[in-house]
Write a protein that holds these residues in place. Structure first.
Motif, PDB file in Angstrom:
ATOM      1  N   ASP A 193       0.829  -1.216   0.000  1.00 27.56           N
ATOM      2  CA  ASP A 193       0.000   0.000   0.000  1.00 27.56           C
ATOM      3  C   ASP A 193       0.865   1.269   0.000  1.00 27.56           C
ATOM      4  OD1 ASP A 193      -2.866  -0.825   0.150  1.00 27.56           O
ATOM      5  OD2 ASP A 193      -2.078  -1.990   1.799  1.00 27.56           O
ATOM      6  N   VAL A 194       1.829   1.328   0.886  1.00 27.00           N
ATOM      7  CA  VAL A 194       2.707   2.522   0.920  1.00 27.00           C
ATOM      8  C   VAL A 194       4.156   2.069   1.113  1.00 27.00           C
ATOM      9  CG1 VAL A 194       3.266   4.690   2.100  1.00 27.00           C
ATOM     10  CG2 VAL A 194       0.885   3.931   1.964  1.00 27.00           C
ATOM     11  N   VAL A 195       5.018   2.549   0.236  1.00 27.53           N
ATOM     12  CA  VAL A 195       6.459   2.331   0.408  1.00 27.53           C
ATOM     13  C   VAL A 195       7.093   3.688   0.722  1.00 27.53           C
ATOM     14  CG1 VAL A 195       8.640   1.642  -0.680  1.00 27.53           C
ATOM     15  CG2 VAL A 195       6.536   0.348  -1.145  1.00 27.53           C
ATOM     16  N   LEU A 196       7.696   3.779   1.877  1.00 30.24           N
ATOM     17  CA  LEU A 196       8.443   4.987   2.257  1.00 30.24           C
ATOM     18  C   LEU A 196       9.883   4.811   1.805  1.00 30.24           C
ATOM     19  CD1 LEU A 196       7.505   5.911   5.954  1.00 30.24           C
ATOM     20  CD2 LEU A 196       7.220   7.356   3.933  1.00 30.24           C
ATOM     21  N   LEU A 197      10.455   5.842   1.200  1.00 34.42           N
ATOM     22  CA  LEU A 197      11.839   5.752   0.746  1.00 34.42           C
ATOM     23  C   LEU A 197      12.615   6.994   1.169  1.00 34.42           C
ATOM     24  CD1 LEU A 197      11.353   4.505  -2.937  1.00 34.42           C
ATOM     25  CD2 LEU A 197      12.166   3.147  -1.005  1.00 34.42           C
ATOM     26  N   GLY A 198      13.887   6.808   1.487  1.00 31.14           N
ATOM     27  CA  GLY A 198      14.800   7.936   1.610  1.00 31.14           C
ATOM     28  C   GLY A 198      15.627   7.990   0.334  1.00 31.14           C
ATOM     29  N   MET A 199      16.536   8.944   0.279  1.00 34.78           N
ATOM     30  CA  MET A 199      17.437   9.029  -0.865  1.00 34.78           C
ATOM     31  C   MET A 199      18.806   9.462  -0.367  1.00 34.78           C
ATOM     32  SD  MET A 199      17.349  11.449  -4.251  1.00 34.78           S
ATOM     33  CE  MET A 199      18.361  12.673  -3.395  1.00 34.78           C
ATOM     34  N   GLY A 200      19.827   8.752  -0.796  1.00 33.22           N
ATOM     35  CA  GLY A 200      21.174   9.140  -0.409  1.00 33.22           C
ATOM     36  C   GLY A 200      21.683  10.303  -1.252  1.00 33.22           C
TER      37      GLY A 200
END
Ligand code: 6PG
Length: 265
Positions: free
Chosen positions: A143-150
């Motif tokens: 349903d929801v994928v949380l992502l960061g970014m380097g």
């Protein structure tokens, strides 16, 4: 990428965390009414910590009862290790949410970083297959994928020039050796992330500005900027960023859907 992504720029890291909390809560609430198993994949690193702490501090803002928490990636270390994404999430919110009865341990699915990497990837793929009832080669629809970014444009543990970028369409979870870190990681593949209903990047800090510009408006170069691989097949993609991370984005570009000047505007 730019044509598909919504980009919302906020004054501060705190505003980004608050916006992410609201957006995730809305998506989970909507899913709650449609399915018995609602899923949220957590990002690792340090950016999401404040968001997770806010959920522990104010749990009533989220519908927890059907929520199953997954991880987008993990370092290949034991769960008690200081580098573990699971440990960060456990200390920031999971222990408190379990204690309060909102999120029992059986609805938290950590990647087993303590296993040999290929075994850890296979183990998590089996867990997801069982949870989602997947057939061979099928991707879970999270349903929801949380992502960061380097600051190098990686996301999850999809690092520039690494073999995880070349995963097969049917690969859900893979192990990845990251030479520059001299470390193994476990990660959802881009194919898995792109099957999600909603993907939300949370990116803050001036150090991310050059990579964010390249990811959003630079030339397509997915090996160099793996965050460009994230383009949900049938889902919403949103970047929630602060002004510092957005500093190098051309304001004129139509993709910026919202610039929030914060409470003191
Ligand atoms: C990890 C993360 C990784 C992270 C970025 C940003 O395991 O490190 O999943 O993709 O999101 O590296 O990290 P920060 O939030 O610490 O800048």
């Amino acid at each position: 990428m730019a044509g598909k992504a919504r980009v919302e720029v906020f004054e501060s890291k705190g505003d980004v965390a608050a916006a992410a909390a609201a957006r995730v809560a809305a998506a989970i609430d909507a899913a709650q009414g449609r399915r018995e198993i609602v899923t949220l994949a957590l990002a690792g690193g340090s950016t999401p910590r404040a968001l997770y702490q806010s959920w522990a501090a104010s749990p009533d803002g989220m519908a927890w009862s059907k929520l199953h928490v997954l991880f987008g990636d993990e370092r290949c270390v034991p769960p008690e290790h200081g580098d573990s994404n699971y440990r960060m999430a456990r200390e920031a919110m999971l222990d408190a949410l379990a204690e309060a009865g909102h999120l029992p341990a059986e609805r938290v699915f950590r990647m087993k970083g303590e296993l040999e990497p290929r075994a850890g990837a296979a183990d998590y793929a089996r867990e997801l297959a069982a949870l989602f009832g997947l057939g061979a080669g099928e991707q879970p629809r999270i349903d929801v994928v949380l992502l960061g970014m380097g600051d190098d444009g990686h996301t999850a543990s999809l690092f520039p020039g690494t073999r995880a970028l070349d995963a097969q369409p049917g690969d859900v979870v893979v192990e990845n050796y990251v030479e520059k870190l001299d470390a193994h990681r476990l990660t959802l593949t881009a194919h898995c992330i792109n099957a999600a209903r909603e993907v939300i990047f949370i990116v803050t800090g001036e150090g991310k500005a050059p990579a964010l510009r390249e990811v959003l408006v630079g030339d397509r170069d997915e090996q160099r900027y793996p965050s460009q691989l994230v383009a949900p097949t049938d889902g919403q993609l949103t970047f929630l960023v602060d002004r510092a991370a957005a500093a190098e984005l051309p304001r004129t570009h139509e993709y910026i859907t919202r610039i929030d000047h914060g409470a003191d505007a």
